[in-house]
Design an enzyme around this catalytic site. Sequence first.
Site, PDB file in Angstrom:
ATOM      1  N   CYS A  79      10.483 -80.609  15.402  1.00  0.00           N
ATOM      2  CA  CYS A  79       9.309 -80.485  16.267  1.00  0.00           C
ATOM      3  C   CYS A  79       8.624 -81.846  16.471  1.00  0.00           C
ATOM      4  O   CYS A  79       9.192 -82.702  17.127  1.00  0.00           O
ATOM      5  CB  CYS A  79       8.376 -79.410  15.724  1.00  0.00           C
ATOM      6  SG  CYS A  79       7.344 -78.716  17.005  1.00  0.00           S
ATOM      7  N   HIS A 170      10.763 -74.925  13.985  1.00  0.00           N
ATOM      8  CA  HIS A 170      10.395 -75.182  12.581  1.00  0.00           C
ATOM      9  C   HIS A 170      11.314 -74.412  11.641  1.00  0.00           C
ATOM     10  O   HIS A 170      10.971 -73.301  11.225  1.00  0.00           O
ATOM     11  CB  HIS A 170       8.954 -74.715  12.332  1.00  0.00           C
ATOM     12  CG  HIS A 170       7.908 -75.633  12.841  1.00  0.00           C
ATOM     13  ND1 HIS A 170       7.220 -76.522  12.038  1.00  0.00           N
ATOM     14  CD2 HIS A 170       7.422 -75.810  14.085  1.00  0.00           C
ATOM     15  CE1 HIS A 170       6.348 -77.198  12.760  1.00  0.00           C
ATOM     16  NE2 HIS A 170       6.443 -76.783  14.012  1.00  0.00           N
ATOM     17  N   GLU A 172      11.820 -74.746   8.619  1.00  0.00           N
ATOM     18  CA  GLU A 172      11.273 -74.609   7.258  1.00  0.00           C
ATOM     19  C   GLU A 172      10.313 -73.431   7.131  1.00  0.00           C
ATOM     20  O   GLU A 172       9.904 -73.089   6.033  1.00  0.00           O
ATOM     21  CB  GLU A 172      10.587 -75.932   6.844  1.00  0.00           C
ATOM     22  CG  GLU A 172       9.200 -76.181   7.432  1.00  0.00           C
ATOM     23  CD  GLU A 172       9.195 -76.522   8.934  1.00  0.00           C
ATOM     24  OE1 GLU A 172      10.271 -76.548   9.564  1.00  0.00           O
ATOM     25  OE2 GLU A 172       8.087 -76.736   9.456  1.00  0.00           O
TER      26      GLU A 172
END
Length: 194
Positions: A79, A170, A172
Site C-alpha cells: 500500500c 494489506h 498483514e
Amino acid sequence: MLKIGVLGLQGAVREHIQSIEACGAEGVIVKTPAQLKELDGLIIPGGESTTMRRLIDKYDFMEPLKQFAKENKPMFGTCAGLILLASEVVGYEESHVGVFDVTVERNSFGRQKESFEAELNITGVGEDFIGVFIRAPHIVEVGEDVEILSKHNGRIVAARHGHLLGCSFHPELTDDHRMTKLFLEMVQESKNNA
Ligand SMILES: NC(=O)CC[C@H](N)C(=O)O
C-alpha cells in the site's frame, strides 16, 4: 533464520512483524538506518506515504534505503509502501525511494470505495486471497521486466521485479500469510545467490 525488517516509522508495523514470525522468520522493527545492515529483507508497510516520506527524510533513511535495493536485498512495499518504492507516482514530479519499475496512482479506487475487501488470484501465492484495500493505490503501468502477479477489476494490484515486490492491499491484516511467505521465498533465494 531469516531476519526481516519492517520500516517502523509509521503505519501497520506490528501486524507485519506478527506475519513474519508466523512464517518462521525473525521480525525486526527498523527505527534507525544502521539496523538495515543486519537484515536479509525489508518490508515497507502501509500507512500514509506522505507522512512516511517526511519521516524517511527526517531520520536520514533515503540513501540507505536506495542502497539496500542496489545491493539486491529484497524489499516488499504494501500500500503506502508500494507508493514509496515506485519509480513514478501519478501527479508527482518526483518519486520517493524510486527503485521499483512501476507507475502508481494514489487513492485510486474512488471515494465510495475508500476501503473494501476483494478475493484475489495471485501468481505464486494462490487463489482466494482476501485483499484488504484501504485508500489503496493501484499500479497503472509496469516496466518491461516486471511481472504482474494480480489484478482486481482490470487494475494491477500486485507485481514483482526480481527482488522487489509490491501490492496495493494489506496482506498483514488477515491471518493468511501466503503473501509474506512469497516474500520470504524471495529473500531465501537472494540469500542463496549472494
Ligand atoms: N493504506 C494505505 O497505505 C493507504 C495509502 C495512502 N492512501 C497513501 O497515499 O499513502
